[in-house]
Design a protein around this motif. Structure first.
Motif, PDB file in Angstrom:
ATOM      1  N   ALA A  10       0.819  -1.213   0.000  1.00  0.00           N
ATOM      2  CA  ALA A  10       0.000   0.000   0.000  1.00  0.00           C
ATOM      3  C   ALA A  10       0.853   1.264   0.000  1.00  0.00           C
ATOM      4  CB  ALA A  10      -0.929  -0.001   1.205  1.00  0.00           C
TER       5      ALA A  10
ATOM      6  N   ALA B 102       1.010   2.443  -3.495  1.00  0.00           N
ATOM      7  CA  ALA B 102      -0.253   2.393  -4.237  1.00  0.00           C
ATOM      8  C   ALA B 102      -0.749   3.791  -4.563  1.00  0.00           C
ATOM      9  CB  ALA B 102      -1.303   1.644  -3.416  1.00  0.00           C
ATOM     10  N   SER B 103      -1.629   3.861  -5.559  1.00  0.00           N
ATOM     11  CA  SER B 103      -2.281   5.114  -5.903  1.00  0.00           C
ATOM     12  C   SER B 103      -3.245   5.506  -4.793  1.00  0.00           C
ATOM     13  CB  SER B 103      -3.062   4.949  -7.206  1.00  0.00           C
ATOM     14  OG  SER B 103      -4.129   4.020  -7.022  1.00  0.00           O
TER      15      SER B 103
ATOM     16  N   GLY C  20      -5.847   3.066  -4.695  1.00  0.00           N
ATOM     17  CA  GLY C  20      -5.289   1.827  -4.176  1.00  0.00           C
ATOM     18  C   GLY C  20      -5.213   1.846  -2.659  1.00  0.00           C
TER      19      GLY C  20
ATOM     20  N   TYR D  26      -6.863  -0.847  -0.141  1.00  0.00           N
ATOM     21  CA  TYR D  26      -6.142  -1.578   0.909  1.00  0.00           C
ATOM     22  C   TYR D  26      -6.716  -1.279   2.295  1.00  0.00           C
ATOM     23  CZ  TYR D  26      -2.407  -3.384  -2.072  1.00  0.00           C
ATOM     24  OH  TYR D  26      -1.691  -4.085  -3.022  1.00  0.00           O
TER      25      TYR D  26
ATOM     26  N   GLY E 187      -7.846   0.065  -8.053  1.00  0.00           N
ATOM     27  CA  GLY E 187      -7.334   0.177  -6.687  1.00  0.00           C
ATOM     28  C   GLY E 187      -7.897  -0.894  -5.783  1.00  0.00           C
TER      29      GLY E 187
ATOM     30  N   GLN F 149      -6.459  -4.411  -6.747  1.00  0.00           N
ATOM     31  CA  GLN F 149      -5.120  -4.676  -6.207  1.00  0.00           C
ATOM     32  C   GLN F 149      -5.207  -5.207  -4.778  1.00  0.00           C
ATOM     33  OE1 GLN F 149      -3.441  -0.775  -6.652  1.00  0.00           O
ATOM     34  NE2 GLN F 149      -2.628  -1.174  -8.708  1.00  0.00           N
TER      35      GLN F 149
ATOM     36  N   SER G 177      -4.433  -9.065  -3.161  1.00  0.00           N
ATOM     37  CA  SER G 177      -3.462  -9.334  -2.094  1.00  0.00           C
ATOM     38  C   SER G 177      -3.968 -10.377  -1.110  1.00  0.00           C
ATOM     39  CB  SER G 177      -3.135  -8.034  -1.339  1.00  0.00           C
ATOM     40  OG  SER G 177      -4.235  -7.616  -0.534  1.00  0.00           O
TER      41      SER G 177
ATOM     42  N   THR H  16      -3.725  -5.931 -13.556  1.00  0.00           N
ATOM     43  CA  THR H  16      -3.671  -6.065 -12.104  1.00  0.00           C
ATOM     44  C   THR H  16      -3.635  -7.537 -11.689  1.00  0.00           C
ATOM     45  OG1 THR H  16      -4.908  -4.007 -11.847  1.00  0.00           O
ATOM     46  CG2 THR H  16      -4.845  -5.471  -9.954  1.00  0.00           C
TER      47      THR H  16
END
Length: 297
Positions: free
Chosen positions: A140, A143-144, A147, A151, A221, A224, A228, A252
């Motif tokens: 994270a 991440a954007s 994103g 997360y 986002g 992603q 995970s 992704t």
């Protein structure tokens, strides 16, 4: 030696191919999918004979799938993330398939339009700065903004602690909520299934109903973050700008299942969770699908 489970999954694949083939000439892709493999859809073909065939195909698929799904998800603790516009019927059907396979559905949250609306992009960017300081995931950190939001949602579902409690408070703030908690998993989830809406209906005059302009960055986002957890993103891939199509095009590392609302989607989701793998996987019959069903191990 090829095991029994491989044979069963192979049979399911053949059955699905037959189900789709029955309605190859019945109209555009989305109508074909819903008519051919969904037992509960209210939008099946108007032809009574074709509708009866669709019901029979879906019932047969469910029966065959149960042979390999039963017990395959024993021990899995799943949290459901319901995206804006998703059908409660579709969420219920997925939940039923997962529990039949042995999974425990330990929680459910519903995301608001604030999570994906393009008009709220700046708000999410600002919010992400605060959220990032409470995240435990190393991924994270790079991440954007969307994103980070993704997360954060996953951390609330899969962990406990003071930092997670702060994330929960921020995401569910009544003034501008990103999500609401329908069933609190208390951090017990080990994987996530996110459920999106079906293809947008088209009115008789050819126009689509008014809807919130959604950001594909928000979709990616969340994807992603779901990836995970070796989770699954379920939705529509019948057009180039559909959610699953966009996520697949982004590359992704997440498992996607298209044709949401069909028996095929429910079966694929359970099979995908029972055969986790790294990287991007795409199951179904929509844009960007790699195969109709996951391969048995």
């Amino acid at each position: 030696m090829i095991n029994f489970r491989y044979h069963v999954v192979s049979i399911i694949g053949i059955f699905i191919a037959l189900a789709v083939g029955v309605v190859l000439g019945a109209g555009p892709l989305q109508s074909r999918i819903h008519a051919g493999v969904n037992a509960s859809s209210t939008s099946t073909a108007t032809d009574p004979q074709l509708s009866a065939q669709a019901e029979a195909e879906a019932a047969g698929l469910k029966a065959l799938a149960s042979s390999t799904l039963t017990g395959s998800l024993t021990g899995a603790k799943v949290a459901l993330v319901v995206l804006p516009g998703a059908s409660d019927d579709d969420v219920t059907a997925l939940r039923s398939t997962l529990t039949d396979a042995g999974a425990s559905v330990v929680g459910r949250v519903t995301l608001s339009d604030n999570w994906q609306s393009t008009s709220m992009s700046q708000y999410r960017t600002t919010l992400s700065t605060t959220l990032a300081s409470h995240l435990s995931s190393g991924a994270a950190k790079t991440a954007s903004a969307d994103g980070v939001v993704g997360y954060s949602i996953v951390q609330v579902l899969t962990s406990t602690g003071s930092e997670t409690d702060l994330l929960r408070q921020i995401l569910t703030d009544a003034s501008t909520p990103i999500m609401t908690i329908d069933e609190d998993p208390a951090g017990a989830a080990t994987t996530i299934v996110a459920v999106g809406p079906r293809a947008q209906a088209v009115a008789s005059n050819g126009a689509s109903p008014a809807a919130v302009s959604a950001s594909s960055d928000a979709w990616v986002g969340l994807a992603q973050a779901v990836g995970s957890t070796s989770g699954v993103l379920v939705g529509d891939a019948s057009t180039r700008d559909a959610m699953i199509t966009s996520v697949r095009a982004s590359g992704t590392a997440v498992t996607t299942v298209d044709s949401v609302g069909t028996t095929l989607a429910a079966v694929d989701t359970a099979l995908a969770l029972s055969t986790p793998a790294t990287g991007a996987r795409a199951f179904g019959v929509g844009n960007g699908a790699q195969s109709v069903i996951p391969s048995a191990k």
